[in-house]
Design an enzyme around this catalytic site. Structure first.
Site, short mmCIF file in Angstrom:
data_model
loop_
_atom_site.label_atom_id
_atom_site.label_comp_id
_atom_site.label_asym_id
_atom_site.label_seq_id
_atom_site.Cartn_x
_atom_site.Cartn_y
_atom_site.Cartn_z
N ILE A 159 -3.64 -4.90 21.72
CA ILE A 159 -4.48 -5.95 21.17
C ILE A 159 -3.60 -7.17 20.90
O ILE A 159 -2.49 -7.04 20.37
CB ILE A 159 -5.15 -5.49 19.85
CG1 ILE A 159 -5.84 -4.11 20.02
CG2 ILE A 159 -6.14 -6.54 19.33
CD1 ILE A 159 -6.96 -4.06 21.04
N VAL B 23 0.82 -1.22 0.00
CA VAL B 23 0.00 0.00 0.00
C VAL B 23 0.85 1.27 0.00
O VAL B 23 0.37 2.35 -0.34
CB VAL B 23 -1.00 0.04 1.19
CG1 VAL B 23 -2.05 -1.04 1.05
CG2 VAL B 23 -0.29 -0.02 2.53
N LYS C 166 0.62 7.38 13.33
CA LYS C 166 -0.75 7.16 13.83
C LYS C 166 -1.43 8.48 14.18
O LYS C 166 -2.65 8.61 14.05
CB LYS C 166 -0.72 6.20 15.03
CG LYS C 166 -0.25 4.79 14.66
CD LYS C 166 -1.17 4.13 13.66
CE LYS C 166 -0.79 2.70 13.34
NZ LYS C 166 -1.74 2.07 12.42
N TYR D 92 6.25 5.41 14.72
CA TYR D 92 4.91 4.81 14.74
C TYR D 92 3.86 5.80 15.26
O TYR D 92 2.80 5.98 14.67
CB TYR D 92 4.96 3.55 15.60
CG TYR D 92 3.69 2.75 15.67
CD1 TYR D 92 3.30 1.92 14.62
CD2 TYR D 92 2.87 2.80 16.81
CE1 TYR D 92 2.13 1.17 14.70
CE2 TYR D 92 1.71 2.06 16.90
CZ TYR D 92 1.34 1.24 15.84
OH TYR D 92 0.18 0.50 15.92
#
Ligand code: NAI
Length: 242
Positions: free
Chosen positions: A188, A64, A159, A155
């Protein structure tokens, strides 16, 4: 509920993306999964969606971060499904390191995949959404983009950038019938966090445990269907960023 709609999910071959693909399929959506490398895992997710929920499901290998590859893949999806109605920008990577030692390529690759990858997909899917005067975009951000996190400057920046991208997209495309929201998961349990299962940071989660990919997928499904919500950031984090 989503019968007749096509959902494009980046990073749908495992973890949170696979759970989102299965959740949207369970609601009747056809699914197009983009993945980086593991064809077998992506095909397995597609097979599960088709066998369990009777929807059409196809996998596309696509980086992507590559503007033209994303464009070609969206064109293939249009050829295979006719159009797309839902875009979930979930593909993401980490290249953690302390700022003083972070390599330039580790900063660039995280921004390119997590932030520019989402832009690329929005850029190429928006033409389809504009033509049908409807569309839903969900960007998978992170609590790291809200709170910051030591060792994750690249990161966290990607985000946090996704949250700005979400809000601008929501404002710009709302008059065209297109909504855009973000989800900010906390800890998660997936491959990405398997080395953090014993992290002392878990003690700072008010609900006292890691979340599951299915719990994130439930929030995504809610936002896909919530017709009066746009530009929102939904934390699914056990309270860590309260
Ligand atoms: P994962 O590492 O298990 O899966 C990542 C997926 O992204 C894979 O399907 C992989 O093929 C795909 N991917 C990676 N680079 C790609 C590229 N250049 N082009 C296309 N696909 C690519 O990750 P996980 O844990 O399922 O995370 C999914 C998303 O949720 C990521 O954006 C991550 O940053 C975010 N997130 C995860 C959290 C967690 O605790 N696991 C917490 C907060 C956010």
């Amino acid at each position: 509920m989503l019968k007749g709609r096509t959902a494009v999910i980046t990073g749908g071959s495992r973890g949170i993306g696979a759970a989102i693909a299965e959740k949207l399929a369970s609601l009747g959506a056809d699914v197009a999964i983009l993945y980086a490398g593991n064809t077998e895992a992506a095909e397995n997710v597609c097979r599960k969606c088709t066998e369990q929920y009777g929807v059409k499901a196809l996998a596309y290998q696509c980086n992507v971060a590559d503007f033209n590859a994303a464009k070609e893949t969206v064109a293939k999806i249009k050829g295979d499904f006719g159009t797309a109605h839902i875009l979930i920008n979930n593909a993401g990577i980490t290249r953690d390191g302390l700022l003083a030692m972070m390599r330039e390529e580790d900063f660039d690759s995280v921004i390119d995949t997590n932030l520019k990858g989402a832009f690329n997909m929005i850029r190429h899917c928006t033409g389809l959404f504009l033509r049908q005067k409807a569309g839903v975009i969900i960007n998978i951000s992170s609590v790291a983009g809200i709170m910051g996190n030591a060792g994750q400057a690249n990161y966290s920046a990607s985000k946090a950038g996704l949250i700005g991208l979400t809000k601008s997209t929501a404002r710009e495309l709302a008059p065209k019938g297109i909504r855009c929201n973000a989800v900010a998961p906390g800890f998660i349990a997936t491959d990405m966090t398997e080395d953090q299962a014993d992290s002392p940071l878990l003690a700072s989660v008010p609900l006292g445990r890691m979340g599951t990919p299915e719990e994130v997928a439930d929030g995504v499904a809610y936002l896909v269907c919530a017709e009066y919500i746009t530009g929102e950031v939904l934390r699914i984090d056990g309270g860590i960023a309260i």
